[in-house]
Design a protein around this motif. Structure first.
Motif, short mmCIF file in Angstrom:
data_model
loop_
_atom_site.label_atom_id
_atom_site.label_comp_id
_atom_site.label_asym_id
_atom_site.label_seq_id
_atom_site.Cartn_x
_atom_site.Cartn_y
_atom_site.Cartn_z
N LYS A 6 -70.53 24.84 -105.20
CA LYS A 6 -69.61 23.91 -104.54
C LYS A 6 -69.19 22.79 -105.48
CE LYS A 6 -71.63 24.69 -99.95
NZ LYS A 6 -72.37 24.07 -98.82
N ASP A 7 -69.98 22.55 -106.51
CA ASP A 7 -69.64 21.50 -107.48
C ASP A 7 -68.41 21.85 -108.29
OD1 ASP A 7 -72.00 20.44 -106.57
OD2 ASP A 7 -73.14 20.80 -108.41
N ASP A 13 -59.38 22.75 -102.34
CA ASP A 13 -60.37 23.36 -101.44
C ASP A 13 -61.40 22.32 -101.00
OD1 ASP A 13 -58.98 25.66 -101.87
OD2 ASP A 13 -60.53 26.65 -103.08
N LEU A 14 -61.81 21.50 -101.94
CA LEU A 14 -62.80 20.46 -101.65
C LEU A 14 -62.23 19.46 -100.64
CD1 LEU A 14 -65.49 19.03 -102.21
CD2 LEU A 14 -64.41 17.95 -104.19
N TYR A 114 -81.14 20.32 -104.14
CA TYR A 114 -81.09 21.60 -104.83
C TYR A 114 -80.03 21.53 -105.94
CZ TYR A 114 -79.94 26.63 -105.39
OH TYR A 114 -79.69 27.88 -105.88
N ARG A 115 -78.86 21.03 -105.58
CA ARG A 115 -77.77 20.92 -106.56
C ARG A 115 -78.11 19.91 -107.66
NH1 ARG A 115 -72.95 20.42 -102.16
NH2 ARG A 115 -71.63 19.92 -103.96
N CYS A 311 -68.62 19.36 -118.16
CA CYS A 311 -69.57 20.35 -117.64
C CYS A 311 -68.88 21.36 -116.73
CB CYS A 311 -70.71 19.67 -116.90
SG CYS A 311 -70.24 19.01 -115.27
N GLY A 312 -67.61 21.10 -116.36
CA GLY A 312 -66.86 22.00 -115.50
C GLY A 312 -66.83 21.60 -114.04
N ARG A 313 -67.64 20.62 -113.66
CA ARG A 313 -67.66 20.21 -112.26
C ARG A 313 -66.39 19.45 -111.89
NH1 ARG A 313 -72.80 20.63 -113.87
NH2 ARG A 313 -74.25 21.61 -112.39
#
Length: 435
Positions: A6-7, A13-14, A114-115, A311-313
């Motif tokens: 989801k990151d 979409d977010l 978790y993320r 980082c691509g997030r």
């Protein structure tokens, strides 16, 4: 979809997820929380008026005082038979703030933690030494369940018993350390006293640090003391606990904004500020059921950035917390943040990051003092060297603060250590006002 993917969602979409959840949350609080219904009615707002994310700015703010005024459960949006966990703040400055979690809320909390751990590649085979406090404080259990969710082995050491913690760190082969940054430094200090050779005697590769402000210098000191990668974790009990935002391998703080929508406002006017400007951080929870909060004023000073990270997030990046509106000291009319002082201290060779800021009054004048421990390698009894170090620090502080500060150099290991959040400021003016 793996939870941490989801990151990396496309921005549209977010934002679609955010808007759907925002509408649901506004409906929930309007119908289930009298406080919010009254607030909305006062400004003529109904849930149907929320048609875009831009409409968020029309909603009323929530403050810590609102939580205290409705102590203990007055802002809950779920009945107690659906609340399965209760945490609270220490309440050192008044009534404690109480937070309640439904079963779904705990799933959300576990997901964001978790993320958080995924950002450092934590997983099966890792041993997570969790030195955050367990109990009413949200830190310990937040990190605990997140580490278990990624498949790591958790050592729930909590705080205190430092010598025993060092034994466990070594004997259990911990690879990840979770603690406040000040306690991580204290652990390294005691490790040397006990004959360990950090980082050589330990297997640590990364750490997750939060619960107190940390300058770049303090972060570097922790990373170097343990030979680890420093990951920051930002959170507030009122929002979820730790896991509101966390840093990636590039060192950028990312907000899990599919659950917590952030804004930056002018703390004086409440006006929403443009991207990149510094101001007060505000959060709206959009997935919580037990204690959903609308536009919570954190008092933390930061900034927000939308550009994707290296980082691509794609989730928002948050600038480092520069201080808190309620931590800011006004000394002789000058605004001083403890983080400014800490940054200077960590740039001057021969000092440790252990310090206390003391503000006092001499007659009608404010006096700022900085007490700081000298590094053992420098504290040799050479008065001339210490005087030069004191003079250098006073000059650097004057350049950074535009204010004269008296420096008091103290022997190593003489300032009180904290097992949790470090107490950095003593304002004696308040005591004199009371007297």
């Amino acid at each position: 979809m793996d939870r941490h993917k989801k990151d990396f969602l496309p921005r549209e979409d977010l934002e679609a997820i955010q808007l759907k959840r925002l509408k649901e949350t506004v409906e929930r609080v309007y119908h289930l929380v009298p406080f919010y219904r009254q607030k909305f009615d006062e400004v003529g707002l109904k849930p149907k008026h929320i048609k875009s994310l831009d409409d968020l700015k029309n909603l009323p703010f929530t403050t810590k005082q609102d939580l205290r005024d409705h102590y203990p459960f007055g802002l809950f949006a779920a009945p107690l038979d659906q609340i399965i966990r209760i945490h609270s703040s220490s309440g050192t400055t008044g009534k404690p703030t109480v937070v309640g979690y439904t079963e779904n809320d705990l799933k959300v909390w576990t997901e964001v933690m978790y993320r958080t751990f995924k950002m450092a590649g934590v997983g099966p085979g890792d041993v997570v030494h969790n030195a955050y406090g367990y109990g009413l404080f949200t830190g310990g259990l937040g990190f605990h369940y997140g580490a278990e969710a990624v498949g790591a082995a958790v050592v729930p050491s909590s705080v205190g018993f430092t010598k025993r913690q060092l034994m466990l760190l070594k004997d259990f082969g911990a690879t990840i350390l979770c603690s406040t940054p000040s306690y991580a430094l204290h652990l390294a200090e005691v490790a040397k006293e006990e004959g360990y050779d950090p980082p050589k005697d330990f297997l640590l590769r990364a750490g997750f640090f939060g619960a107190e402000p940390a300058s770049e210098g303090l972060r570097q000191a922790v990373a170097e003391a343990w030979g680890i990668k420093y990951f920051e974790c930002y959170g507030l009990s009122e929002i979820i606990g730790p896991g509101v935002a966390a840093s990636c391998p590039e060192g950028e703080l990312h907000i899990f904004e599919d659950h917590f929508i952030p804004e930056i406002i002018n703390p004086e006017t409440g006006e929403v500020l443009p991207e990149g400007e510094e101001g007060e951080l505000v959060f709206t929870t959009v997935s919580k059921q037990g204690l959903p909060i609308i536009r919570y004023r954190t008092k933390d000073i930061a900034s927000l950035y939308k550009a994707p990270c290296k980082c691509g997030r794609t989730i928002l990046r948050m600038g480092r917390i520069l201080g808190r509106t309620d931590d800011m000291l006004i000394v002789s009319g000058v605004n001083v943040f403890p983080s400014q002082v800490e940054h200077v201290l960590t740039q001057v060779e021969g000092l440790t990051p252990n310090y206390v800021i003391v503000v006092d009054k001499r007659g009608v004048l404010d006096v700022l003092e900085v007490w700081v421990e000298v590094d053992e390698r420098v504290f040799t009894g050479d008065i001339g060297s210490l005087e030069n170090l004191k003079r250098k620090l006073e000059e650097e502080l004057a350049n950074a603060l535009f204010l004269r500060a008296r420096v008091k150099l103290v022997e190593p290991k003489t300032l009180e250590r904290s097992m949790g959040k470090a107490k950095r400021v003593v304002d004696r003016r308040e005591l004199k006002d009371i007297a």
